[in-house]
Design an enzyme around this catalytic site. Structure first.
Site, PDB file in Angstrom:
ATOM      1  N   ASP A  59       0.659  -0.994  -0.118  1.00  0.00           N
ATOM      2  CA  ASP A  59       0.125  -0.146  -0.037  1.00  0.00           C
ATOM      3  C   ASP A  59       0.812   1.171   0.308  1.00  0.00           C
ATOM      4  O   ASP A  59       1.369   1.680   1.215  1.00  0.00           O
ATOM      5  CB  ASP A  59      -1.007  -0.040   1.271  1.00  0.00           C
ATOM      6  CG  ASP A  59      -1.791   1.135   1.021  1.00  0.00           C
ATOM      7  OD1 ASP A  59      -1.967   1.914   0.170  1.00  0.00           O
ATOM      8  OD2 ASP A  59      -2.423   1.263   2.179  1.00  0.00           O
ATOM      9  N   ALA A  60       0.896   1.926  -1.186  1.00  0.00           N
ATOM     10  CA  ALA A  60       1.615   3.304  -1.255  1.00  0.00           C
ATOM     11  C   ALA A  60       1.275   4.231  -0.382  1.00  0.00           C
ATOM     12  O   ALA A  60       1.946   5.214  -0.131  1.00  0.00           O
ATOM     13  CB  ALA A  60       1.606   3.688  -2.704  1.00  0.00           C
TER      14      ALA A  60
ATOM     15  N   TYR B 110     -16.521  14.318 -14.541  1.00  0.00           N
ATOM     16  CA  TYR B 110     -15.214  14.506 -14.283  1.00  0.00           C
ATOM     17  C   TYR B 110     -14.816  15.850 -13.803  1.00  0.00           C
ATOM     18  O   TYR B 110     -14.497  15.710 -12.801  1.00  0.00           O
ATOM     19  CB  TYR B 110     -14.507  13.880 -15.779  1.00  0.00           C
ATOM     20  CG  TYR B 110     -13.124  13.418 -15.181  1.00  0.00           C
ATOM     21  CD1 TYR B 110     -12.976  12.110 -15.163  1.00  0.00           C
ATOM     22  CD2 TYR B 110     -11.960  14.263 -14.713  1.00  0.00           C
ATOM     23  CE1 TYR B 110     -11.752  11.708 -14.688  1.00  0.00           C
ATOM     24  CE2 TYR B 110     -10.677  13.648 -14.075  1.00  0.00           C
ATOM     25  CZ  TYR B 110     -10.643  12.325 -14.466  1.00  0.00           C
ATOM     26  OH  TYR B 110      -9.436  11.897 -13.958  1.00  0.00           O
TER      27      TYR B 110
ATOM     28  N   VAL C 130      -8.187   3.805 -22.286  1.00  0.00           N
ATOM     29  CA  VAL C 130      -8.719   2.600 -21.673  1.00  0.00           C
ATOM     30  C   VAL C 130      -7.745   2.139 -20.590  1.00  0.00           C
ATOM     31  O   VAL C 130      -6.786   1.704 -21.087  1.00  0.00           O
ATOM     32  CB  VAL C 130      -9.048   1.439 -22.632  1.00  0.00           C
ATOM     33  CG1 VAL C 130      -9.697   0.157 -22.148  1.00  0.00           C
ATOM     34  CG2 VAL C 130      -9.859   1.883 -23.920  1.00  0.00           C
ATOM     35  N   THR C 131      -8.045   2.213 -19.403  1.00  0.00           N
ATOM     36  CA  THR C 131      -7.437   1.686 -18.185  1.00  0.00           C
ATOM     37  C   THR C 131      -8.289   1.107 -17.332  1.00  0.00           C
ATOM     38  O   THR C 131      -9.569   1.191 -17.563  1.00  0.00           O
ATOM     39  CB  THR C 131      -6.415   2.489 -17.633  1.00  0.00           C
ATOM     40  OG1 THR C 131      -7.237   3.651 -17.005  1.00  0.00           O
ATOM     41  CG2 THR C 131      -5.447   3.147 -18.630  1.00  0.00           C
TER      42      THR C 131
HETATM   43  P1  NAI Z   1      -4.344   2.080 -13.370  1.00  0.00           P
HETATM   44  O1  NAI Z   1      -5.629   1.663 -12.844  1.00  0.00           O
HETATM   45  O2  NAI Z   1      -4.252   1.421 -14.828  1.00  0.00           O
HETATM   46  O3  NAI Z   1      -3.088   2.295 -12.462  1.00  0.00           O
HETATM   47  C1  NAI Z   1      -3.057   2.188 -11.158  1.00  0.00           C
HETATM   48  C2  NAI Z   1      -1.730   1.874 -10.827  1.00  0.00           C
HETATM   49  O4  NAI Z   1      -1.859   2.261  -9.388  1.00  0.00           O
HETATM   50  C3  NAI Z   1      -1.532   0.474 -10.682  1.00  0.00           C
HETATM   51  O5  NAI Z   1      -0.171   0.297 -10.710  1.00  0.00           O
HETATM   52  C4  NAI Z   1      -1.976   0.100  -9.315  1.00  0.00           C
HETATM   53  O6  NAI Z   1      -1.146  -1.253  -8.808  1.00  0.00           O
HETATM   54  C5  NAI Z   1      -1.397   1.171  -8.392  1.00  0.00           C
HETATM   55  N1  NAI Z   1      -2.137   1.211  -7.335  1.00  0.00           N
HETATM   56  C6  NAI Z   1      -3.415   1.472  -6.830  1.00  0.00           C
HETATM   57  N2  NAI Z   1      -3.647   1.477  -5.336  1.00  0.00           N
HETATM   58  C7  NAI Z   1      -2.361   1.427  -4.963  1.00  0.00           C
HETATM   59  C8  NAI Z   1      -2.106   1.206  -3.673  1.00  0.00           C
HETATM   60  N3  NAI Z   1      -2.917   1.716  -2.629  1.00  0.00           N
HETATM   61  N4  NAI Z   1      -0.744   1.381  -3.313  1.00  0.00           N
HETATM   62  C9  NAI Z   1       0.129   1.191  -4.484  1.00  0.00           C
HETATM   63  N5  NAI Z   1      -0.126   0.983  -5.551  1.00  0.00           N
HETATM   64  C10 NAI Z   1      -1.518   1.291  -5.820  1.00  0.00           C
HETATM   65  O7  NAI Z   1      -4.819   3.523 -13.641  1.00  0.00           O
HETATM   66  P2  NAI Z   1      -4.203   4.699 -14.968  1.00  0.00           P
HETATM   67  O8  NAI Z   1      -5.533   4.883 -15.450  1.00  0.00           O
HETATM   68  O9  NAI Z   1      -3.143   4.604 -15.373  1.00  0.00           O
HETATM   69  O10 NAI Z   1      -4.126   6.319 -13.760  1.00  0.00           O
HETATM   70  C11 NAI Z   1      -2.968   6.726 -13.192  1.00  0.00           C
HETATM   71  C12 NAI Z   1      -3.265   8.333 -13.116  1.00  0.00           C
HETATM   72  O11 NAI Z   1      -3.533   8.666 -14.348  1.00  0.00           O
HETATM   73  C13 NAI Z   1      -4.470   8.431 -12.438  1.00  0.00           C
HETATM   74  O12 NAI Z   1      -4.194   9.590 -11.593  1.00  0.00           O
HETATM   75  C14 NAI Z   1      -5.587   8.938 -13.210  1.00  0.00           C
HETATM   76  O13 NAI Z   1      -6.710   9.836 -12.707  1.00  0.00           O
HETATM   77  C15 NAI Z   1      -4.752   9.622 -14.567  1.00  0.00           C
HETATM   78  N6  NAI Z   1      -5.241   9.760 -15.715  1.00  0.00           N
HETATM   79  C16 NAI Z   1      -5.822   8.727 -16.279  1.00  0.00           C
HETATM   80  C17 NAI Z   1      -6.295   8.505 -17.516  1.00  0.00           C
HETATM   81  C18 NAI Z   1      -7.276   7.419 -18.121  1.00  0.00           C
HETATM   82  O14 NAI Z   1      -8.096   7.916 -19.280  1.00  0.00           O
HETATM   83  N7  NAI Z   1      -7.041   6.488 -17.754  1.00  0.00           N
HETATM   84  C19 NAI Z   1      -6.285  10.260 -18.298  1.00  0.00           C
HETATM   85  C20 NAI Z   1      -5.662  11.028 -17.656  1.00  0.00           C
HETATM   86  C21 NAI Z   1      -5.112  11.007 -16.277  1.00  0.00           C
END
Ligand code: NAI
Length: 389
Positions: free
Chosen positions: A114-115, A237, A276-277
């Site tokens: 947990d980060a 959003y 898409v994530t």
């Molecule tokens: P994701 O769900 O693919 O990745 C999340 C990451 O956080 C993973 O590596 C996961 O293991 C880690 N994680 C989650 N909870 C954790 C915890 N308690 N401790 C340690 N690690 C933890 O998400 P994504 O989409 O890459 O999002 C990352 C950032 O990018 C977020 O701030 C999101 O808002 C932002 N973002 C996403 C966009 C999208 O369209 N997907 C667009 C623009 C920004």
């Protein structure tokens, strides 16, 4: 085990180890084929990636390592496999990444936990002291549904509007039908909780802990990711509960820039493209917007995935003069927000019905990326074969 996709709504509960390796290796290949930029003034050398195992965090790590030869330390929150269940995709992605990085002589270590916790912050500091001395980049890419803060209180984030209910079209990912959805407003308490989880507090705690421990290089860079998007998604959003958390992230970036001025820390928010994530699939309305956007951007030859975005971001971060908007944010959503792109998306949004989904939206592209996230849908992988999980 023979691993098949098991999709439940917006999540797939299985992951294919070989497919996950494939998606990591595709990203590595893309980075290697991109222009080398180690010479840049702010090229990353020793990078801490918080949220390193999927989505934007993983793409950041791959870019830093394979594009710049950087040593990377990652933190993720992933489940390991059991006798009956596969691990989560981030676990397999990370295993593949580490093996490939080590094969090229690159330092790569990952801590799974947990980060948000103090223990993880201390553990990371210990590893940096022992292995790296200091880090010059800290990427903050956590996307989490809840956070337990230092005082032991657990907060949950919600994806809701902030004042009035909002009704608009959405795509039912189970049936591919266009439906209407109404999103209810969050209570003040829910907004405050969402800010606790997805706002800047934990980012600031990380920088403070690293700085006090002396493991942050002078003139280091820290980046957190955000999204703005078009007016259609504003209520859910930008003006929604998650948008309030992102606003807190901007305020945090500004505050940290002041506070750490003497050490030369650059603290920056990068506004990325909608993709898409696992995180974005969970937001109502957004998957429909993304699938229309994909269609428009692919037609215009402007489409990018996480890795294309991060290669472009690191090139900008590395250069001597950082280009930002007037709020000081890097705009990686520049192509997405182009007027011609948004005009076409708006027209499609108005016209789209269940019958015209294939005409206006890139559902094939959406699903392909969705399945790829879990290691499925690669034509050169034999999914009928047993695989070691
Ligand atoms: P994701 O769900 O693919 O990745 C999340 C990451 O956080 C993973 O590596 C996961 O293991 C880690 N994680 C989650 N909870 C954790 C915890 N308690 N401790 C340690 N690690 C933890 O998400 P994504 O989409 O890459 O999002 C990352 C950032 O990018 C977020 O701030 C999101 O808002 C932002 N973002 C996403 C966009 C999208 O369209 N997907 C667009 C623009 C920004």
């Amino acid at each position: 085990m023979i691993v098949e996709p098991k999709v439940r709504g917006f999540i797939c509960t299985t992951a294919h180890p070989e497919g996950c390796r494939k998606s990591v290796e595709n990203q590595i290949a893309y980075v290697k084929a991109s222009k080398r930029m180690e010479h840049l003034v702010h090229a990353p050398k020793k990078v801490l990636v918080l949220g390193c195992s999927t989505g934007y965090g993983l793409a950041s790590r791959i870019t830093a390592a394979f594009g710049y030869g950087a040593a990377t330390l990652g933190v993720m929150f992933e489940k390991l496999a059991t006798q009956k269940r596969t691990a989560t995709p981030g676990y397999y992605n990370t295993k593949a990444f580490e093996e490939d990085a080590k094969a090229e002589g690159l330092y790569a270590k990952t801590l799974n936990g947990d980060a948000f916790s103090n223990e993880m912050k201390q553990q990371v500091i210990e590893v940096i002291k022992e292995d790296l001395g200091q880090v010059d980049y800290v990427i903050y890419s956590l996307a989490a549904p809840r956070r337990t803060d230092k005082s032991g209180v657990t907060y949950s984030s919600v994806l809701k509007t902030t004042n009035e209910p909002y009704t608009n079209k959405t795509l039912d990912l189970r049936t591919n039908e266009i439906k209407e959805v109404t999103i209810e407003p969050a209570t003040d308490e829910e907004v405050a909780s969402t800010i606790k989880v997805m706002g800047g507090e934990d980012w600031e705690d990380w920088i403070s802990a690293l700085s006090h421990a002396g493991v942050l290089s002078p003139n280091a860079t820290t980046v957190a990711y955000s999204y703005i998007g078009p007016e259609i998604t504003y209520p859910i959003y930008f003006h929604g509960s998650i948008g309030m958390a992102k606003k807190d992230l901007y305020d945090t970036a500004k505050r940290m820039s002041e506070e750490y001025k003497e050490s030369g820390l650059r603290s920056i928010v990068s506004v990325n493209k909608a993709l898409v994530t696992q995180a974005s699939a969970a937001i109502p309305i957004v998957p429909l917007y993304i699938s229309i956007l994909y269609k428009v951007m692919k037609e215009k030859n402007l489409h990018e995935g996480c890795i294309e975005q991060m290669v472009r971001l690191f090139a900008r971060l590395g250069s001597e003069k950082l280009e930002t908007d007037k709020e000081g944010r890097i705009r990686m959503d520049d192509y997405e927000m182009r007027e011609d792109v948004q005009e076409q998306v708006k027209t499609a949004w108005k016209a789209i019905t269940t019958e015209t989904v294939p005409f206006y939206a890139d559902m094939e592209g959406y699903y392909k990326e969705f399945y790829h996230m879990f290691g499925f849908c690669y034509s050169d992988i034999d999914y009928t074969k047993d695989v070691e999980i």
